[in-house]
Design a protein around this motif. Structure first.
Motif: not given
Length: 175
Positions: A114-116, A118-119, A136-137, A140-141, A143
């Protein structure tokens, strides 16, 4: 005397014509190969054709999840065309990306990301294309942190959906 009547043949001509035989025609040429080399080549070509068909079928079976994901992404795009549905489109596409990754990689390698992380996974496995920073931003938001009434700009949504489509079509799964 009638001019249309056939001329009378003399006895010698008639005897010669009676002795004539019809032209002897040779038997038709067979299409079967006359040497074992052509038969071996035919068997080899047939085997290569069967192998190519089998490989194509295996490719189609292995990539079925990609075709289904692209179809689902198209349905998401069509369903959320209005400005108020853009955030939902991004959220659904983000979930679709996770489902695609779970279909291609082992669950223990993808599920906890998750988050970074996951990206980073999406960027690492993107194949020939990269996962853009804007997408990506949004991912991240989207999710976990978005409220249900969040608005997304049209250009951001389109960029995210294009990045998602590129990743689904081009991600590389190691053998």
């Amino acid at each position: 005397m009638d001019e249309d009547a056939a001329p009378q043949l003399d006895a010698a001509t008639r005897a010669a014509l009676q002795k004539l035989a019809d032209i002897a025609q040779p038997p038709p040429v067979s299409w079967m190969p006359q040497t074992w080399g052509w038969a071996a080549l035919a068997v080899l070509v047939a085997a290569l054709l069967l192998w190519a068909l089998w490989r194509w079928h295996q490719y189609r079976v292995r990539n079925r999840y990609r075709r289904e994901a692209i179809a689902e992404l198209a349905r998401i795009e069509a369903r959320h065309g209005a400005p108020e549905g853009r955030a939902d489109a991004v959220t659904e596409a983000a979930a679709l990306l996770k489902r695609v990754a779970l279909a291609a990689w082992p669950r223990e390698a993808v599920a906890p990301l998750s988050g970074r992380d996951w990206v980073a996974f999406l960027r690492r496995t993107a194949g020939g294309s990269s996962f853009p920073d804007e997408a990506a931003a949004l991912l991240d938001d989207a999710e976990y942190r978005w409220p249900s009434n969040r608005r997304v700009a049209d250009a951001d949504e389109k960029a995210f959906l294009v990045a998602a489509r590129r990743w689904i079509e081009g991600h590389h799964v190691p053998a």
